[in-house]
Design a protein around this motif. Sequence first.
Motif, PDB file in Angstrom:
ATOM      1  N   TYR A 298       0.836  -1.204   0.000  1.00 38.29           N
ATOM      2  CA  TYR A 298       0.000   0.000   0.000  1.00 38.29           C
ATOM      3  C   TYR A 298       0.873   1.257   0.000  1.00 38.29           C
ATOM      4  O   TYR A 298       0.656   2.186  -0.797  1.00 38.29           O
ATOM      5  CB  TYR A 298      -0.912  -0.020   1.222  1.00 38.29           C
ATOM      6  N   LEU A 299       1.878   1.289   0.870  1.00 36.19           N
ATOM      7  CA  LEU A 299       2.744   2.463   0.949  1.00 36.19           C
ATOM      8  C   LEU A 299       3.556   2.661  -0.326  1.00 36.19           C
ATOM      9  O   LEU A 299       3.804   3.798  -0.743  1.00 36.19           O
ATOM     10  CB  LEU A 299       3.679   2.354   2.151  1.00 36.19           C
ATOM     11  N   ARG A 300       3.982   1.559  -0.955  1.00 36.02           N
ATOM     12  CA  ARG A 300       4.714   1.684  -2.216  1.00 36.02           C
ATOM     13  C   ARG A 300       3.825   2.335  -3.279  1.00 36.02           C
ATOM     14  O   ARG A 300       4.284   3.157  -4.080  1.00 36.02           O
ATOM     15  CB  ARG A 300       5.212   0.320  -2.689  1.00 36.02           C
ATOM     16  N   GLY A 301       2.538   1.979  -3.298  1.00 37.45           N
ATOM     17  CA  GLY A 301       1.617   2.595  -4.249  1.00 37.45           C
ATOM     18  C   GLY A 301       1.479   4.086  -4.010  1.00 37.45           C
ATOM     19  O   GLY A 301       1.473   4.890  -4.956  1.00 37.45           O
ATOM     20  N   VAL A 302       1.365   4.486  -2.743  1.00 38.11           N
ATOM     21  CA  VAL A 302       1.254   5.902  -2.404  1.00 38.11           C
ATOM     22  C   VAL A 302       2.520   6.651  -2.807  1.00 38.11           C
ATOM     23  O   VAL A 302       2.465   7.742  -3.392  1.00 38.11           O
ATOM     24  CB  VAL A 302       0.982   6.066  -0.888  1.00 38.11           C
ATOM     25  N   ILE A 303       3.677   6.075  -2.512  1.00 40.12           N
ATOM     26  CA  ILE A 303       4.950   6.735  -2.829  1.00 40.12           C
ATOM     27  C   ILE A 303       5.194   6.771  -4.330  1.00 40.12           C
ATOM     28  O   ILE A 303       5.706   7.765  -4.862  1.00 40.12           O
ATOM     29  CB  ILE A 303       6.102   6.040  -2.090  1.00 40.12           C
ATOM     30  N   ASP A 304       4.822   5.710  -5.053  1.00 40.06           N
ATOM     31  CA  ASP A 304       4.963   5.748  -6.512  1.00 40.06           C
ATOM     32  C   ASP A 304       4.158   6.895  -7.106  1.00 40.06           C
ATOM     33  O   ASP A 304       4.581   7.542  -8.070  1.00 40.06           O
ATOM     34  CB  ASP A 304       4.503   4.418  -7.117  1.00 40.06           C
TER      35      ASP A 304
END
Length: 302
Positions: A137-143
């Motif tokens: 989830y956090l990787r999606g937000v940061i991407d």
Amino acid sequence: MAEREPSSGAHQDTLDDVLSVRSTGFINLEDPNYAYMYGFLQADGHLAQGVGNKGSLTVEINVRDIEILRAFQRLTPYNSSISERVRATNFTETHHSATWTLCSLEARNTLHQLGLPYGRKSKKIAPPRVAFSRRDYLRGVIDADGSIGLTGQGYPFVSLTTASTAVGVHLCRYTRQLTGAKRIIKRNTRDAIYNVAYTKEAAMRLAEDLYYPGCLALERKRTSAASLASWKRPADMKVAPPRRRWKDWEDRVLLTAGNSADAAQILGRTVASRSLRLWRLRTGQIALPPQEPLGHQEPLGS
């Protein structure tokens, strides 16, 4: 797949609704790919509600990242489309973008029940209220809304720009558990946005955790994350000690004794630290500490 009719009256997001939706398999946030997709949609997607049952979910990004939209299309068991356009923006005369459009009412209801708001959403979004894969989830937000790479001085960094308090706090908690790095978020004065940033070893560890082999991600961000692994701290670069937060009793000592030798002996802090703290207290930048309860005295040097 048949479209569901919306319920009458105001829509209420309940945990039971979410769990019922998840039983269909779309969108199961414990699946790393769906967790990533949901984080990306929260940050960079737009859910529009039209008249009646009309509406759409759209994600517009630079055409260089079109492959991630194709991945979302494959993950979604509803009809959707990807289009391209070239237009002028405030930054360039020829911005080439790609847009993924999903119109299914059932899909939109699912995403809305999970917490994706209609309309303007930057301050409203929050981590899901059901079980989900946190790092994906956090990787999606940061991407979608973050950056990763090397600073001008050559130091590794991972950063996120967000208007959501809940998302900013979630990143801070996750990274503290992973790396020990502490952050206290605060909106900047220019546009009330949070800028959360990690550098050096903390950034390397966070990037390694989020961008693991085989994960769904923007290819350019994956490449940047991999580049951080080669950084090594120079032998002459000291590791900064953890910040020691000021306590109320320390502020009371400082206000009473000022930046004197007595205050220095009791507090055990540097001249610069005491001077800056005292100036902030006296100018109202920091709230004055509450008065000490009667009968209570903080032991000196504690």
